[in-house]
Design an enzyme around this catalytic site. Structure first.
Site, PDB file in Angstrom:
ATOM      1  N   ASP A  28       0.797  -1.050  -0.078  1.00  0.00           N
ATOM      2  CA  ASP A  28      -0.131   0.022  -0.002  1.00  0.00           C
ATOM      3  C   ASP A  28       0.988   1.361  -0.111  1.00  0.00           C
ATOM      4  OD1 ASP A  28      -2.450   1.502   0.397  1.00  0.00           O
ATOM      5  OD2 ASP A  28      -1.715   1.713   2.398  1.00  0.00           O
ATOM      6  N   ASP A  71      -7.032  -2.471   3.815  1.00  0.00           N
ATOM      7  CA  ASP A  71      -5.964  -3.395   3.445  1.00  0.00           C
ATOM      8  C   ASP A  71      -6.363  -4.852   3.977  1.00  0.00           C
ATOM      9  OD1 ASP A  71      -4.529  -1.567   1.880  1.00  0.00           O
ATOM     10  OD2 ASP A  71      -3.501  -0.908   3.882  1.00  0.00           O
ATOM     11  N   ASP A 113      -1.409  -1.112   6.075  1.00  0.00           N
ATOM     12  CA  ASP A 113      -1.708  -0.355   7.475  1.00  0.00           C
ATOM     13  C   ASP A 113      -3.109   0.016   7.690  1.00  0.00           C
ATOM     14  OD1 ASP A 113      -1.623   1.864   5.976  1.00  0.00           O
ATOM     15  OD2 ASP A 113      -1.060   3.426   7.706  1.00  0.00           O
TER      16      ASP A 113
END
Length: 775
Positions: free
Chosen positions: A466, A669, A665
């Site tokens: 990410d 996700d 995080d």
């Protein structure tokens, strides 16, 4: 708005049906048609997916008997005990495992030296008290026939009397465990030791009291041969081996002991009247102001309110350089203030602190089973029965085919087979490696959820990352607001901040902080709702606002053409761009820049050198994503992806035969983290992300992945070495003890040598595992 900008307030859950089946791993409701199920101790457990079933099968105890969520300063060290070979076996006090007979270990070790080693001290007392007797018995057996003044009968009775306390007192724990293994119908190493020593001792007792029932071929040096020295020395050597093993096993918990020892005992609280006092750590409450003087430890997690200093966080994050902290910065409990004086406000105490969570995760991971252990478990299940049959076959073969001394040799070899076969080494092969490696990883800022993650991490070849909070700082700063003609710039910022003020997401926080910093008055938001991954909606001052990315604007039919060029320019610079619309009409753009972490370029370079393919997937616009990708040299970039898109990306790569790790995080996700072969959460992220992942990087630094992979490779290699040694030891030791070398070389393995080899086998396995501390 980025896919990371997810709001979860106002979420509602429909009640579960009265007979809903809940997955014990993830807590989800299991569909009736789900085929994934496992039987354990007569109870059927059902799962929503094969992955949850695999996690449960690897470590049932973790999900059925989780480690209590308690404060570090109140951790009930030594109150719950678990078997190192069978983690599902737990009880509130010390004892032995009913399955394998091994000494149970505390889930959380006691910091007081020796408190966790009561059995070690007991065995040491038994060993040293009876060692002189064993030496005398051996001397009489080996050289007694040369003492002409000592009658043969007297020598035999002397050996019996001297060996009685050794066998009946020093060896009592072994016979108790051996009997328990029979009662529990779970044969183990104590079954073999009990049978071996018991057979040698009882035969010798019968030969002492009724020597006339034995044939003349059993007579040597004027008496019927007795083996009191074998029984005595086997017990002495087994005690010594257990002492060495218990001592070595205690070192595997050194890392978690060091973590427990990090917590300070007191904190210096600033009272409302300005006075200061030292209080026990257990008396600290959320919101207390605490002073941290130079050289002192940060008592709990919180935020700096006054002062500036460098904090040494190496003991928790593995980062060697102190980190400068100023007002507004977060501090972690148990880290060390190196220079200036600080005042902090406590935010997390007890079980909520990072130290407490690390201790709990390490304790859980240490007691999980690696997939590699399943082979050892299958073998161990049949091992003892096979060994007893081999010992019996050896005894009969020697007795029937070995000539005049055949039954004597048969007894010796049968006892040697029983003694040398040690399933303990086989059972300890992987648990010891896991315990040492998880502890080592924790000191480097890497937390493994279970053993399966350690074993799997070395195999990954693709890493999906990410952007926000993973590649970047995750605390972006507001850059600019661009209104449409006729709208005031400050009004765009004020309305956007009013809508976002209830959110804790970094992008929203940056907008709110900027508005408040400029003294703008924020209105109350009503009817707030989240469009997962694309933005938010709500009513502010009577206006129906929408704040998010192009996908949200398209859903609401908002035309954004008038500011398209400005948005593209901002995205190319790497900023995240959000559109603000009121009542379906575009009002302006807001740009927030999230700087790349200083450690990210180095981390990506190391990961690429190790052969990993790196893919970025973010909810930010594709232009912004590509700008960051170009800056970091990431070729494959996916922008404006929703949580479902990240999940689909993981599935697509897995379908291509890739072994995929996902690092993120945010709440959005979590699905991809759970689906990936290995999910890696940033310790600076959300609890949902960390709960969905198998690995957590405490510092949120991608360099931790490289460290974790190195440790994973070393751990798997160590486990294979241990298993290979255990299998090879038994594959060679049992036939030699049975007498396979006698026809060719005239060699017979003494039960005494077999006992020494058995004791050293377990110690060797534990010693090899301890080498991982130097990785």
């Amino acid at each position: 708005m980025s896919a990371d900008h997810v709001h979860h307030e106002g979420r509602h859950h429909s009640p579960l049906p009265s007979k809903a089946v809940i997955d014990p791993v993830c807590g989800m409701t299991v569909k009736p048609e789900s085929p994934h199920e496992s039987w354990l101790d007569g109870t059927l457990h059902r799962f929503c997916s094969s992955k949850c079933k695999g996690k449960f099968d690897a470590d049932p105890g973790h999900y059925l008997h989780p480690v209590p969520d308690v404060a570090v300063e109140n951790l009930p060290a030594g109150t719950e005990y678990v078997c190192p070979m069978h983690p599902e076996v737990r009880q509130p006090g010390p004892g032995t495992c009913p399955k394998c007979g091994m000494t149970l270990e505390p889930v959380l070790p006691n910091l007081e030296e020796g408190e966790d080693n009561a059995e070690y001290h007991d065995f040491r007392r038994r060993f040293w008290a009876t060692l002189p007797l064993s030496i005398i018995v051996v001397a009489l057996a080996m050289a007694g026939h040369r003492l002409e003044m000592l009658p043969v009968t007297l020598r035999t009775w002397a050996e019996l009397i001297l060996s009685l306390p050794i066998v009946l007192w020093a060896g009592n724990p072994f016979f108790v465990r051996g009997w328990q293994s029979v009662v529990q119908r779970s044969p183990n190493m104590w079954t073999l030791i009990g049978l071996g020593t018991g057979a040698a001792f009882l035969y010798s007792v019968v030969a002492t009291f009724a020597p006339g029932i034995f044939p003349e071929s059993f007579r040597a040096h004027g008496r019927i041969g007795v083996y009191f020295e074998a029984a005595a020395v086997i017990i002495s050597l087994t005690l010594l081996g257990q002492m060495l093993e218990l001592r070595a096993r205690s070192q595997t918990s050194a890392a978690i002991k060091s973590l427990l020892g990090l917590a300070p005992k007191t904190a210096r609280r600033i009272n409302s009247d300005g006075g200061e006092e030292d209080i026990p750590l257990t008396h600290v409450h959320v919101g207390d102001l605490l002073r941290i003087r130079p050289g002192e430890k940060v008592p709990v997690d919180g935020v700096v309110t006054e002062g500036s200093s460098a904090i040494d966080e190496s003991m928790l994050t593995g980062e060697p350089l102190p980190v400068t902290k100023r007002p507004g910065d977060k501090v972690i409990g148990a880290t060390i203030n190196t220079s200036g004086s600080l005042v902090m406000r406590s935010e997390k105490i007890g079980a909520q602190t990072m130290l407490a969570q690390i201790v709990q995760m390490v304790a859980q991971a240490q007691r999980s089973k690696a997939p590699m252990q399943r082979l050892a478990d299958v073998v161990a299940g049949y091992f003892v029965v096979v060994v007893v049959l081999i010992a019996l076959a050896s005894f009969l073969a020697w007795g029937l085919l070995g000539g005049p001394q055949g039954w004597v040799f048969g007894l010796i070899n049968g006892v040697a087979v029983l003694i040398i076969a040690c399933p303990c080494a086989l059972g300890l092969a992987t648990p010891m490696s896991i315990m040492v490696s998880t502890g080592k990883a924790a000191t480097q800022g890497v937390l493994f959820r279970d053993a399966a993650a350690i074993e799997r991490l070395r195999d990954i070849d693709t890493l999906i990352v990410d952007k926000t909070g993973t590649l970047t700082e995750g605390r972006p700063a507001f850059q600019t607001a661009i209104p449409v003609p006729g709208i005031d710039r400050d009004e765009v910022l004020r309305l956007a901040a009013s809508l976002d003020q209830g959110s804790e997401h970094p992008l929203a926080d940056a907008i709110v902080r900027a508005a408040r910093g400029q003294g703008l008055a924020l209105d109350k938001v009503e009817g707030f709702e989240s469009a997962t991954g694309i933005g938010v909606r709500g009513v502010v001052a009577g206006k129906r606002l929408a704040l998010g990315n192009g996908a949200l604007m398209a859903q609401d039919g908002v035309v954004v053409e008038s500011l398209r060029d400005e948005a593209e320019t901002l995205r190319r610079s790497g900023a995240s761009v959000m559109h603000l619309a009121a009542d379906g009409v575009l009002m302006g753009l807001l740009a927030v820049a999230d700087p790349v972490k200083s450690s990210t370029p180095e981390a990506l370079a190391v990961l690429r050198q190790s052969g990993l393919r790196v893919v970025m997937a973010t909810g930010d616009g594709l232009t912004t994503a590509r700008a960051v990708g170009d800056q970091l040299g990431i070729d494959e970039v996916h922008g404006e992806v929703k949580p479902a898109d990240k999940l689909a990306l993981v599935e697509r790569l897995q379908a291509e035969g890739r072994v995929v790790a996902m690092a993120g995080d945010g709440i959005n996700d979590a699905p991809a983290l759970a689906k990936a072969d290995v999910g890696i959460a940033m310790g600076t992220g959300t609890d949902v992300a960390m709960n969905s992942a198998q690995v957590t990087l405490v510092k949120g630094d991608l360099r931790g992945i490289a460290r974790a992979r190195q440790l994973s490779t070393a751990t798997v290699r160590n486990m294979r070495q241990n298993l290979a040694f255990a299998f090879l030891y038994n594959a060679l030791g049992v036939p030699i003890a049975a007498g396979i070398l006698y026809p060719s070389f005239g060699l017979v393995l003494s039960p005494i040598i077999a006992a020494a080899a058995m004791s050293l086998s377990s110690v060797s396995v534990v010693g090899n595992a301890l080498r991982l501390r130097g990785v």
